[in-house]
Scaffold this motif. Structure first.
Motif, short mmCIF file in Angstrom:
data_model
loop_
_atom_site.label_atom_id
_atom_site.label_comp_id
_atom_site.label_asym_id
_atom_site.label_seq_id
_atom_site.Cartn_x
_atom_site.Cartn_y
_atom_site.Cartn_z
N ASP A 11 0.86 -1.17 0.00
CA ASP A 11 0.00 0.00 0.00
C ASP A 11 0.90 1.23 0.00
OD1 ASP A 11 -2.36 -1.45 0.09
OD2 ASP A 11 -2.54 -1.34 2.28
N GLN A 12 0.63 2.18 -0.89
CA GLN A 12 1.42 3.40 -0.97
C GLN A 12 0.60 4.56 -0.40
OE1 GLN A 12 2.87 4.40 -4.89
NE2 GLN A 12 3.28 6.52 -4.31
N LEU A 13 1.03 5.03 0.77
CA LEU A 13 0.38 6.19 1.39
C LEU A 13 1.19 7.42 1.00
CD1 LEU A 13 -0.93 6.48 5.04
CD2 LEU A 13 0.09 8.40 3.84
N VAL A 14 0.56 8.33 0.28
CA VAL A 14 1.22 9.53 -0.24
C VAL A 14 0.85 10.71 0.66
CG1 VAL A 14 1.42 11.09 -2.21
CG2 VAL A 14 1.07 8.64 -2.59
N PHE A 15 1.86 11.39 1.22
CA PHE A 15 1.61 12.59 2.02
C PHE A 15 2.39 13.74 1.40
CE2 PHE A 15 2.16 15.61 5.49
CZ PHE A 15 0.85 15.72 5.92
N VAL A 16 1.67 14.80 1.03
CA VAL A 16 2.27 15.94 0.32
C VAL A 16 2.70 16.99 1.32
CG1 VAL A 16 1.93 17.69 -1.45
CG2 VAL A 16 0.84 15.45 -1.70
N VAL A 17 3.98 17.38 1.26
CA VAL A 17 4.53 18.40 2.14
C VAL A 17 4.43 19.78 1.50
CG1 VAL A 17 6.64 19.14 3.34
CG2 VAL A 17 6.10 16.70 3.15
N ALA A 18 4.68 19.87 0.18
CA ALA A 18 4.59 21.14 -0.52
C ALA A 18 4.14 20.89 -1.95
CB ALA A 18 5.94 21.87 -0.51
N GLY A 19 3.40 21.84 -2.52
CA GLY A 19 2.90 21.68 -3.88
C GLY A 19 1.73 20.72 -3.92
N GLN A 20 1.67 19.92 -4.96
CA GLN A 20 0.62 18.92 -5.09
C GLN A 20 1.15 17.72 -5.86
OE1 GLN A 20 -2.66 20.59 -7.38
NE2 GLN A 20 -1.66 20.14 -9.33
N ARG A 21 0.52 16.57 -5.65
CA ARG A 21 0.79 15.38 -6.44
C ARG A 21 -0.51 14.95 -7.11
NH1 ARG A 21 4.79 11.73 -5.47
NH2 ARG A 21 4.28 11.05 -7.58
N ARG A 22 -0.39 14.55 -8.38
CA ARG A 22 -1.54 14.04 -9.11
C ARG A 22 -1.19 12.66 -9.67
NH1 ARG A 22 -2.53 17.64 -13.77
NH2 ARG A 22 -0.25 17.83 -13.63
N PHE A 23 -2.16 11.77 -9.57
CA PHE A 23 -2.00 10.40 -10.05
C PHE A 23 -3.16 10.06 -10.98
CE2 PHE A 23 -0.08 10.70 -5.89
CZ PHE A 23 1.18 10.12 -6.09
N LEU A 24 -2.85 9.40 -12.07
CA LEU A 24 -3.87 8.90 -12.97
C LEU A 24 -4.08 7.43 -12.66
CD1 LEU A 24 -5.72 9.54 -15.39
CD2 LEU A 24 -3.84 8.78 -16.88
N ILE A 25 -5.30 7.10 -12.21
CA ILE A 25 -5.66 5.72 -11.88
C ILE A 25 -6.86 5.37 -12.75
CG2 ILE A 25 -6.40 4.14 -10.06
CD1 ILE A 25 -5.05 5.97 -8.04
N GLY A 26 -6.64 4.49 -13.72
CA GLY A 26 -7.67 4.26 -14.73
C GLY A 26 -7.87 5.54 -15.52
N GLU A 27 -9.07 6.07 -15.50
CA GLU A 27 -9.36 7.32 -16.18
C GLU A 27 -9.59 8.46 -15.19
OE1 GLU A 27 -12.63 6.65 -18.79
OE2 GLU A 27 -11.50 5.33 -20.13
N THR A 28 -9.27 8.21 -13.92
CA THR A 28 -9.52 9.20 -12.87
C THR A 28 -8.22 9.84 -12.42
OG1 THR A 28 -11.43 7.93 -12.09
CG2 THR A 28 -10.49 9.53 -10.56
N VAL A 29 -8.21 11.16 -12.32
CA VAL A 29 -7.06 11.87 -11.77
C VAL A 29 -7.32 12.11 -10.29
CG1 VAL A 29 -5.69 13.99 -11.82
CG2 VAL A 29 -6.52 12.99 -13.96
N ARG A 30 -6.40 11.64 -9.45
CA ARG A 30 -6.50 11.85 -8.01
C ARG A 30 -5.45 12.88 -7.60
NH1 ARG A 30 -6.12 6.69 -4.21
NH2 ARG A 30 -7.92 6.16 -5.51
N CYS A 31 -5.85 13.88 -6.83
CA CYS A 31 -4.96 14.98 -6.47
C CYS A 31 -4.87 15.10 -4.95
CB CYS A 31 -5.48 16.29 -7.07
SG CYS A 31 -4.46 17.73 -6.68
N ALA A 32 -3.65 15.31 -4.46
CA ALA A 32 -3.43 15.61 -3.04
C ALA A 32 -2.55 16.85 -2.97
CB ALA A 32 -2.77 14.44 -2.32
#
Length: 245
Positions: free
Chosen positions: A53-74
């Motif tokens: 399991d990959q738990l992503v925690f953003v300290v600065a800026g943002q991270r975006r991931f494409l999973i299937g056809e969905t963009v997930r943003c943190a």
């Protein structure tokens, strides 16, 4: 302090760091397999997956991931989870990113509570140090691990050892039809999935300290250079740097 150092990244980053800098290290004990950090702007990686399991925690800026056809943003101070075995692509950003990835043994943590506590702690003190981070992770470890609902590769259709044409024949499909079906269902071609399985096997052996040439031979790469090219493309670092973590 880990997060304080990372949050000050923009004040001192070099052009190389702005292009994306990945590091991995492995704290001793528990179900935390490793910690990954990334700093920079060009943080894109092609579609890949992890055993953990990959738990992503953003300290600065943002991270975006494409999973299937969905963009997930943190965004800064937010966490998101990419379950083990989930194909995903990380996208580049227009400004510098600082991010911590916690790679957790599936089923061993109360992940939702951990993400909420990380965000709460960040709001009260953005300078969370590494010992406090590890304490938070340990505090959410489950005494009796739950059966994992998502293991790497689970649910991927008709995955068999050997060439794609063999899997296609076993499924009663042409090679092209099988590849289209697999890609439609899982967002990656079957040949790429097999290589990702090889790369995750390589990660396990490198974490155990095996020599890179031995790892390349045992995981089906033609040689050490072939492993190195693929490993860096999908995980952002060379096998040597990863092993040294």
């Amino acid at each position: 302090m880990l997060m304080h150092r990372l949050s000050n990244h923009n004040k001192r980053c070099s052009p190389l760091e702005s292009a994306g800098l990945w590091t991995y290290r492995r704290p001793a004990g528990g179900g935390l397999v490793e910690i990954g950090t990334v700093q920079g702007r060009e943080v894109a990686l092609p579609p890949h997956l992890h055993d953990e399991d990959q738990l992503v925690f953003v300290v600065a800026g943002q991270r975006r991931f494409l999973i299937g056809e969905t963009v997930r943003c943190a965004r800064a101070g937010q966490a998101t989870l990419i379950p083990a075995g989930t194909p995903h692509r990380s996208l580049s950003e227009s400004s510098d990113v600082v991010c911590i990835n916690l790679y957790l043994a599936p089923g061993c943590y109360a992940v939702d509570n951990l993400m909420a506590d990380l965000s709460r702690r960040w709001r009260s003190d953005p300078g969370l140090d590494e010992s406090s981070l590890l304490w938070l992770v340990d505090a959410h470890q489950i005494a009796t691990p739950e059966p994992s609902a998502t293991n790497a590769g689970e649910g991927l259709c008709d995955v068999r050892p050997g060439p794609v044409w063999q899997a296609a024949r076993a499924a009663g499909l042409s090679r092209e039809g099988y590849s289209r079906r697999f890609t439609r269902l899982h967002s990656i071609p079957p040949a790429t999935f097999r290589m990702l399985m090889q790369l995750n096997a390589a990660r396990r052996l490198l974490r155990a300290g095996q020599p890179i040439a031995v790892v390349a031979a045992e995981t089906g790469f033609s040689d050490q250079s072939h492993l190195g090219r693929c490993f860096r493309r999908f995980f952002g670092v060379t096998p040597g740097r990863y092993r040294a973590g």
